[in-house]
Each structure stands twice: as structure tokens, then as C-alpha cells.
Scaffold this motif. Structure first.
Motif, mmCIF file in Angstrom:
data_model
loop_
_atom_site.group_PDB
_atom_site.id
_atom_site.type_symbol
_atom_site.label_atom_id
_atom_site.label_comp_id
_atom_site.label_asym_id
_atom_site.label_seq_id
_atom_site.Cartn_x
_atom_site.Cartn_y
_atom_site.Cartn_z
ATOM 1 N N THR A 95 0.919 -1.115 -0.061
ATOM 2 C CA THR A 95 -0.274 -0.196 -0.071
ATOM 3 C C THR A 95 0.835 1.222 -0.009
ATOM 4 O OG1 THR A 95 -1.836 -1.084 1.161
ATOM 5 C CG2 THR A 95 -1.741 1.234 1.124
ATOM 6 N N ARG A 96 0.574 2.034 -0.992
ATOM 7 C CA ARG A 96 1.515 3.349 -1.041
ATOM 8 C C ARG A 96 1.754 3.846 0.324
ATOM 9 N NH1 ARG A 96 4.331 5.875 -4.518
ATOM 10 N NH2 ARG A 96 4.502 8.141 -4.720
ATOM 11 N N GLY A 97 2.898 4.410 0.503
ATOM 12 C CA GLY A 97 3.234 4.990 1.752
ATOM 13 C C GLY A 97 3.499 4.085 2.902
ATOM 14 N N LEU A 98 3.344 2.733 2.928
ATOM 15 C CA LEU A 98 3.597 1.701 3.875
ATOM 16 C C LEU A 98 4.867 0.929 3.337
ATOM 17 C CD1 LEU A 98 0.154 0.757 4.961
ATOM 18 C CD2 LEU A 98 1.540 2.406 6.024
ATOM 19 N N ASN A 99 5.785 0.448 4.517
ATOM 20 C CA ASN A 99 7.065 -0.181 4.036
ATOM 21 C C ASN A 99 6.816 -1.800 3.418
ATOM 22 O OD1 ASN A 99 7.143 1.739 6.610
ATOM 23 N ND2 ASN A 99 9.101 1.710 5.914
ATOM 24 N N GLU A 100 5.956 -2.412 4.141
ATOM 25 C CA GLU A 100 6.051 -3.847 3.850
ATOM 26 C C GLU A 100 5.322 -4.083 2.659
ATOM 27 O OE1 GLU A 100 4.428 -6.059 7.227
ATOM 28 O OE2 GLU A 100 4.082 -7.793 6.076
ATOM 29 N N GLN A 101 6.212 -4.983 1.990
ATOM 30 C CA GLN A 101 5.744 -5.705 0.771
ATOM 31 C C GLN A 101 5.404 -7.082 0.842
ATOM 32 O OE1 GLN A 101 8.843 -4.863 -2.414
ATOM 33 N NE2 GLN A 101 8.151 -2.540 -2.607
ATOM 34 N N TYR A 102 4.541 -7.324 0.089
ATOM 35 C CA TYR A 102 4.034 -9.034 0.236
ATOM 36 C C TYR A 102 4.355 -9.441 -1.111
ATOM 37 C CZ TYR A 102 1.330 -8.089 4.414
ATOM 38 O OH TYR A 102 1.203 -7.752 5.697
ATOM 39 N N PHE A 103 5.333 -10.494 -1.201
ATOM 40 C CA PHE A 103 5.555 -11.206 -2.412
ATOM 41 C C PHE A 103 4.595 -12.425 -2.992
ATOM 42 C CE2 PHE A 103 9.714 -9.438 -3.310
ATOM 43 C CZ PHE A 103 10.033 -8.747 -2.181
ATOM 44 N N GLY A 104 4.755 -12.353 -4.262
ATOM 45 C CA GLY A 104 4.155 -13.535 -4.883
ATOM 46 C C GLY A 104 4.804 -14.641 -4.947
ATOM 47 N N PRO A 105 4.533 -15.882 -5.385
ATOM 48 C CA PRO A 105 5.264 -17.078 -5.325
ATOM 49 C C PRO A 105 6.428 -17.147 -6.659
ATOM 50 C CG PRO A 105 2.935 -17.607 -6.143
ATOM 51 C CD PRO A 105 2.881 -16.221 -5.691
ATOM 52 N N GLY A 106 6.215 -16.032 -7.452
ATOM 53 C CA GLY A 106 7.223 -15.898 -8.610
ATOM 54 C C GLY A 106 6.780 -16.796 -9.719
ATOM 55 N N THR A 107 7.500 -16.346 -10.821
ATOM 56 C CA THR A 107 7.355 -16.866 -12.202
ATOM 57 C C THR A 107 8.745 -17.673 -12.639
ATOM 58 O OG1 THR A 107 5.282 -16.057 -12.903
ATOM 59 C CG2 THR A 107 6.860 -17.086 -14.628
ATOM 60 N N ARG A 108 9.136 -18.782 -12.755
ATOM 61 C CA ARG A 108 10.326 -19.342 -13.192
ATOM 62 C C ARG A 108 10.199 -19.338 -14.484
ATOM 63 N NH1 ARG A 108 14.832 -19.661 -10.779
ATOM 64 N NH2 ARG A 108 13.934 -20.858 -9.096
ATOM 65 N N LEU A 109 11.090 -18.315 -15.245
ATOM 66 C CA LEU A 109 11.281 -18.245 -16.681
ATOM 67 C C LEU A 109 12.782 -18.908 -17.058
ATOM 68 C CD1 LEU A 109 10.509 -17.062 -19.656
ATOM 69 C CD2 LEU A 109 11.769 -15.089 -19.024
ATOM 70 N N THR A 110 12.550 -19.812 -17.929
ATOM 71 C CA THR A 110 13.854 -20.493 -18.585
ATOM 72 C C THR A 110 13.797 -20.020 -20.076
ATOM 73 O OG1 THR A 110 13.807 -22.306 -17.094
ATOM 74 C CG2 THR A 110 14.888 -22.441 -19.005
ATOM 75 N N VAL A 111 15.092 -19.459 -20.518
ATOM 76 C CA VAL A 111 15.073 -19.008 -21.903
ATOM 77 C C VAL A 111 16.086 -20.105 -22.483
ATOM 78 C CG1 VAL A 111 15.823 -17.520 -23.632
ATOM 79 C CG2 VAL A 111 14.821 -16.669 -21.259
ATOM 80 N N THR A 112 15.998 -20.707 -23.427
ATOM 81 C CA THR A 112 16.864 -21.857 -24.192
ATOM 82 C C THR A 112 17.226 -21.130 -25.394
ATOM 83 O OG1 THR A 112 14.931 -23.014 -25.163
ATOM 84 C CG2 THR A 112 15.410 -23.732 -22.960
#
Lengths: 112, 114
Positions: A95-112
Motif C-alpha cells: 500500500t503506497r506509503g507503507l513499508n511492507e511488501q508482500y511477495f507472490g510465489p514467482g514465475t520461473r522463466l527459462t530461456v533456451t
């Protein structure tokens, strides 16, 4: 109350292709930040979106672009993929102005 | 250039040991320092520190910030195998426009042996 969600979970692309990653922030959050985490490294800040505008950007080339929608969800686009773009891409909401960020599980990208 | 350095890079201990993880920083416009635990993918929040000398505690974990010497430590007492993870330190910096971002260290990989 759903936390931060990201899609897809993982994907494999070929050099030169383009990719779009998606993020839905935690309920009540209006700010989305994107990070790239290479293997064995800490997350590197890509950019941050608030009120549908890019507010701050890290040291990433223009091949990395993004968008935020009116519902606060966000997309990360990467053009002309390079092998070095292989990483875990994390989205964090806050939330703008507040410190804490909550993270998502992520997307693993592999480029071949 | 803003920088966050964590040490050690990796650590192997036995259950019951106490560990201390270090985080030093050199940034402009410091706002806060945060610790995260990353087991598989999403980092999970542990502590946020904004004031020097005030210890934050959560169970067996505690952390403190020294804004004069520009570092923080994360202590874990009576370690358990479930503490095995990468511990990330992040410093929040704020720009003149009022936007903010996190600068992360490379993390400390902790392995606790049974």
C-alpha cells in the motif's frame, strides 16, 4: 483473503521471443513492484507501478516493460529474450506509503 | 551506488545451535531495513527495522539495527531443521519524488542439520 498471485508458475521460451508475466496484488494493495532473481542471487528491482504509471525503475534495459491496470493488477513484458533473462520473477504488492511488501510465489522463466 | 552486503554467504549448523546473520548497507535516503526468509519461492516477511537499538523479536528470531554503523543482525537461537532457508536482507530507500524501492543483498543460505 488472497495474497499476491502470479501466473504462469513457470514457462520456457526461446531466445528472441517475447513473454508476458502477470501479477494480482494482495487485496487492498495499490502498488506493484517487480523483481528479477537469478539463481543464487538476491532479488533485483525492475520497476514499480502505482496509479497505472511506472514510478521508479531499476537498471534494466527497455526490453523490460510493464503495465498496471485499473484493478491494480500488473503485467511484466520482456522482449527479445536472452539466455541471461532466465530467472525467477517476483511480484510484490504494497500500500503506497507503507513499508511492507508482500511477495507472490514467482514465475520461473527459462530461456533456451 | 546503493549497496547491501550480507555475510556469511552460506552457513551449515546443527540443530540447537545459535546463528547470527549480518547485513551491512550503504544507501542514500534510508527508510527501513527488512529481513525475509525464502524457502522455495516467495520471500516471507520476518522483521522491519527503522530505529537503532530497538530489538525486534519473534519466537526464536530476533533482529536489531545500528543506523550509525549501518548494519543489522538477525539472530536465530535453538535452530531447527525448519529454519533451513535463504535469509534476505533488504533496505528500503526513498527517492526525492516520494517513491521507494527495496535493495536486496545476495542472501545467506542457512542449512540446519538434524
Amino acid at each position: 483473503d488472497a495474497g499476491v498471485t502470479q501466473s504462469p508458475t513457470h514457462l520456457i521460451k526461446t531466445r528472441g521471443q517475447q513473454v508476458t508475466l502477470r501479477c494480482s496484488p494482495k487485496s487492498g494493495h495499490d502498488t506493484v513492484s517487480w523483481y528479477q532473481q537469478a539463481l543464487g542471487q538476491g532479488p533485483q528491482f525492475i520497476f514499480q507501478y502505482y496509479e497505472e504509471e511506472e514510478r521508479q525503475r531499476g537498471n534494466f534495459p527497455d526490453r523490460f516493460s510493464g503495465h498496471q491496470f485499473p484493478n491494480y493488477s500488473s503485467e511484466l513484458n520482456v522482449n527479445a529474450l536472452l539466455l541471461g533473462d532466465s530467472a525467477l520473477y517476483l511480484c510484490a504488492s504494497s500500500t503506497r506509503g507503507l513499508n511492507e511488501q508482500y511477495f507472490g510465489p514467482g514465475t520461473r522463466l527459462t530461456v533456451t | 551506488e546503493d549497496k547491501v552486503v550480507q555475510s556469511p554467504l552460506s552457513l551449515v549448523v546443527h540443530e540447537g545451535d545459535t546463528v547470527t546473520l549480518n547485513c551491512s548497507y550503504e544507501v542514500t535516503n534510508f527508510r527501513s531495513l527488512l529481513w525475509y526468509k525464502q524457502e522455495k519461492k516467495a520471500p516471507t516477511f520476518l522483521f522491519m527495522l527503522t530505529s537503532s537499538g530497538i530489538e525486534k523479536k519473534s519466537g526464536r528470531l530476533s533482529s536489531i539495527l545500528d543506523k550509525k554503523e549501518l548494519f543489522s543482525i538477525l539472530n536465530i537461537t535453538a535452530t531447527q531443521t525448519g529454519d533451513s532457508a535463504v535469509y534476505l536482507c533488504a533496505v528500503e530507500v526513498i527517492s526525492t519524488s516520494g517513491t521507494y524501492k527495496y535493495i536486496f543483498g545476495t542472501g545467506t543460505r542457512l542449512k540446519v542439520l538434524a
